[in-house]
Scaffold this active site. Structure first.
Site, short mmCIF file in Angstrom:
data_model
loop_
_atom_site.label_atom_id
_atom_site.label_comp_id
_atom_site.label_asym_id
_atom_site.label_seq_id
_atom_site.Cartn_x
_atom_site.Cartn_y
_atom_site.Cartn_z
N ASP A 294 38.77 6.07 51.07
CA ASP A 294 38.30 5.84 49.58
C ASP A 294 36.84 5.47 49.66
O ASP A 294 36.37 5.08 50.51
CB ASP A 294 39.40 4.67 48.75
CG ASP A 294 39.06 4.92 47.33
OD1 ASP A 294 38.24 5.72 47.00
OD2 ASP A 294 40.37 4.72 46.63
C1 NOJ Z 1 37.99 5.70 43.90
C2 NOJ Z 1 39.15 5.65 43.69
O1 NOJ Z 1 39.92 4.63 44.01
C3 NOJ Z 1 39.86 7.06 44.04
O2 NOJ Z 1 41.00 7.22 43.49
C4 NOJ Z 1 38.79 8.11 43.80
O3 NOJ Z 1 39.40 9.37 44.20
C5 NOJ Z 1 37.69 8.00 44.53
N1 NOJ Z 1 37.16 6.72 43.95
C6 NOJ Z 1 36.63 9.12 44.23
O4 NOJ Z 1 36.10 9.20 43.10
#
Ligand code: NOJ
Length: 742
Positions: free
Chosen positions: A268
């Site tokens: 993430d």
């Molecule tokens: C953080 C989020 O938790 C995740 O779901 C997302 O895909 C990423 N950022 C990228 O934007």
């Protein structure tokens, strides 16, 4: 040479050969570049994306959403970077790209995987036309605590429904194979357990015993693997004291060794760097080492791999083979996607694709099928189209943002038909008055709003202005024949960093609802929200309640279609609706205790109000009625490993065509472990004309009857007796028994 089969799919041998040929020419620095995904946001610190790409420091880019920019960055990668390897562009396309579909929780409420698959196929087609190769979806986290904001992004509380919806999304995004035209690579996230955050507080640690992990939280991820998902995203939080993005048990043992996943794992955002913040890794170098060793192939946005991996190889802490192992599946996805042959996107394509009328039609249909009728006393709904004067009241009634909902595509401008517009379009001759009432907003703004769009929000409404808006709304309702109240949550009240302690209607909405109901008019409550809300007063005092969720671009039309009877609602709740936020987590598949409901010594758990659901999992009404009868099990006994067939008849006993979702639940009565009092193990949504009967058929075999056993420390299928119920929600009463023998 490209040797695609006649379906366009490359053979495994061809992919492997091409990957090895590319890999053999890469320097260590170029390999590390492939393991790095950089963020294209202007405010991020460090060198500009163009510069990193030119130096070969990026294999993928996120947070850019513009075809021209994609092509410009791609040109730098394929013409100027040392490796000439094209970039993979990733973005969060969660429920539509330009044509916005209902939020994922809503689509799960359709209990119709084909609707979900078609929606994500449209999303993929639009996103791919824009130049996006890879979406960070589906989000398949089980969520049993409605306080958790990200419940809106998933399929709710149940692993069986969640697995079916996860697989449908993967098929929709990816098409028949990775690299299929008009499709994108999918990413199952957030691996794993994120939905069980302590107290429903986003990002907080998670403690999950293996039985819950294996029986509840992992099955949707496994379903995504079985559906061929190309990538996984490791979650942020600690799982049992080990950050998910440094978690070898999850990423190596479960994902690769047990499930045979062959794609790649991206962390993430910033999660590799965060291993230091979380108190797990000593410093960036240690974080890079631990994430890579645990099985994270690509570092999203933290640039920790870029800074430290080469050094770790040079000093012998990691080997080149460790790096190669991480790079291979990334190159394989690029090969499959055809990026080496077609790195660029035709800049004229997007506008043609998003204009396709079938996209809006699919969005309307998905919204119609997602809606759940929670109450309809006296058959108030459907409303007559010959009404002359309707009042539409509430802060969300004319909000495009709330209609499209949480998790918009980066940079997207909402384009929804609002509920007000939908009703006006349905009643072109009638007088349709509108008043928003007092505004609603978060008590504490979201980080995203503050940092990414600080100018977007107006100053808060003053108490005097709010009071005036309240009085105007009541006055507007006073003269109408029927009042439609559109209440719930704004788009930023659910989603990432959008957890809340209470599940009450925010702001003065309930007070306004009470004042309007006191006028004595017929009132219909339409809810726009991304999570269960505790609407106890409404559930007793408002005759008709439609859960419309955040229904997307065509949401207003779909709401009007249902309110005025052009569509008979048939969705069912994929989550339990509690009476209070403090009753969470609340879900149907609990274990029995020594003091179950109905026991003479039943202890109601809290002394200040029953924690029973306001609306149970699987619940939803229709404008018609159904009878489910004639439950048959093909054999009273079955051997371990064999399957039985379960059938039941469903009849439309009312006067109009409608949909019923027939649901099958089981309970293992005794065995190696205690098992939940009910577990969903089959469902089918059927459309029936008045008087029509259909037989639905389910299969119960080892996959449905087995479980992960704490006592055995492995998957088991017990010789045991099972209750079987079939019905219209999780309280189904039609019962049979099945005994499994050795
Ligand atoms: C953080 C989020 O938790 C995740 O779901 C997302 O895909 C990423 N950022 C990228 O934007």
């Amino acid at each position: 040479m490209d040797s695609r089969t006649n379906t366009g799919e490359l053979s495994e041998a061809e992919i492997a050969a091409r990957v090895e040929a590319i890999l053999s020419k890469l320097s260590l620095a170029e390999k590390v570049g492939q393991l790095t995904q950089i963020g294209g946001l202007a405010f991020l610190p460090g060198p500009k994306p163009e510069e990193i790409i030119r130096q070969g420091g990026a294999g993928s880019v996120l947070w850019v959403n513009d075809t021209k920019t994609f092509n410009a960055l791609q040109k730098i990668a394929v013409e100027e970077s040392p490796s000439r390897i094209p970039l993979l562009f990733g973005l969060d396309v969660i429920h539509g790209y330009r044509t916005i579909f209902p939020v994922p929780l809503a689509m799960a409420a359709s209990w119709d995987p084909s609707v979900v698959e078609r929606a994500q196929a449209v999303a993929a087609k639009e996103a791919r036309a824009a130049g996006i190769h890879w979406t960070f979806g589906p989000m398949v986290d089980i969520a049993r605590d409605a306080r958790w904001g990200r419940i809106v992004e998933g399929a709710g509380e149940d692993p069986y429904l969640g697995a079916a919806i996860a697989a449908a999304q993967v098929r929709g995004f990816q098409g028949p194979y990775i690299g299929a035209p008009d499709h994108v690579v999918a990413c199952a996230k957030h691996f794993a357990g994120y939905g069980a955050a302590d107290g429903g507080r986003d990002y907080d640690p998670v403690y999950l015993p293996e039985t819950l992990l294996r029986n509840v939280y992992l099955p949707p991820f496994k379903a995504a693997v079985d559906a061929g998902v190309g990538t996984f995203m490791s979650a942020y939080m600690d799982l049992n004291d080990v950050p998910a993005s440094g978690n070898r048990f999850l990423l190596r043992q479960v994902l690769r060794e047990e499930w045979g996943f062959k794609g790649f794992v991206v962390s993430d955002a910033f999660a590799v760097g965060s291993l230091v913040t979380q108190g797990f890794a000593r410093d960036g170098r240690d974080a890079a080492f631990r994430a890579l060793s645990a099985g994270v192939n690509m570092d999203m946005a933290s640039n920790t791999y870029l800074q430290h991996l080469a050094g770790l190889v040079e000093d012998g802490t990691l080997t080149v083979e460790d790096i190669d192992e991480a790079v291979r599946p990334i190159l394989a996805i690029k090969v499959r996607m055809g990026l080496f042959e077609h790195p660029y996107t035709d800049e004229s394509k997007l506008e043609q694709v998003v204009a396709l009328p079938e996209h809006r039609a699919e969005a309307r249909r998905a919204a119609q099928r997602s809606m759940v009728l929670l109450r309809n006393e006296g058959g108030l709904l459907p409303l007559s189209k010959s009404l002359k004067h309707v009042a539409v009241i509430g802060p969300l009634a004319d909000s495009q943002e709330a209609t499209e909902g949480s998790w918009m595509v980066f940079g997207h401008t909402p384009n929804a038909v609002t509920v007000l517009e939908g009703i006006r379009a349905k009643l072109p001759e009638a007088r349709v008055d509108y008043a928003p009432g007092p505004e609603i907003r978060r008590d504490i703004p979201s980080w995203f709003e503050a940092n990414m769009d600080p100018t977007a929000k107006k100053a808060p409404q003053s108490p005097e202005a709010a009071e005036a808006a309240f009085q105007t709304a009541v006055a507007t309702a006073r003269d109408a024949e029927v009042v439609v109240m559109v209440l719930g949550e704004t788009a930023d009240m659910a989603g990432e960093a959008a957890s809340r302690a209470s599940l009450d209607l925010p702001g003065r909405q309930e007070e306004l609802l009470q004042a309007v109901v006191a006028l004595g008019k017929p009132v219909v409550l339409v809810l726009l929200n991304g999570r269960p809300l505790s609407i106890n007063w409404a559930a007793e005092n408002v005759p008709a309640i439609l859960e419309a969720w955040e229904p997307g671009s065509e949401g207003g039309h779909a709401v009007a279609d249902v309110l005025f009877g052009d569509v008979n609602p048939g969705g069912k709740l994929p989550v339990t609706f509690p009476r209070k936020g403090s009753h969470e987590p609340l879900y149907y598949a609990r274990n029995l205790t020594h003091s179950p409901e109905g026991h003479p010594m039943y202890n109601p758990r809290y002394w200040d109000g029953l924690p029973t659901p306001l609306y149970p999992f699987g619940f939803g009404l229709s404008y018609t009625t159904f009878a489910i009868t004639n439950l048959q099990v093909s054999a009273p006994q079955v051997k371990i490993g064999d399957a039985v067939t379960v059938t039941a008849d469903v009849t439309n006993t009312g006067a109009v065509e409608g949909d019923e979702v027939v649901q099958l639940y089981i309970h293992q009565k005794a065995g190696s472990d205690s098992r939940p009092m009910r577990e969903l193990k089959g469902f089918e949504r059927v459309t029936l004309k008045p008087g029509e009967t259909r037989t639905v058929t389910f299969t119960l075999g080892p996959a449905e009857l087995g479980h992960w056993s704490t006592n055995a420390g492995k998957w088991v299928q017990d010789a045991a007796t099972f209750d079987i119920w079939v019905g219209a929600d999780s309280r189904a009463t039609l019962h049979a028994e099945l005994t499994v023998v050795c």
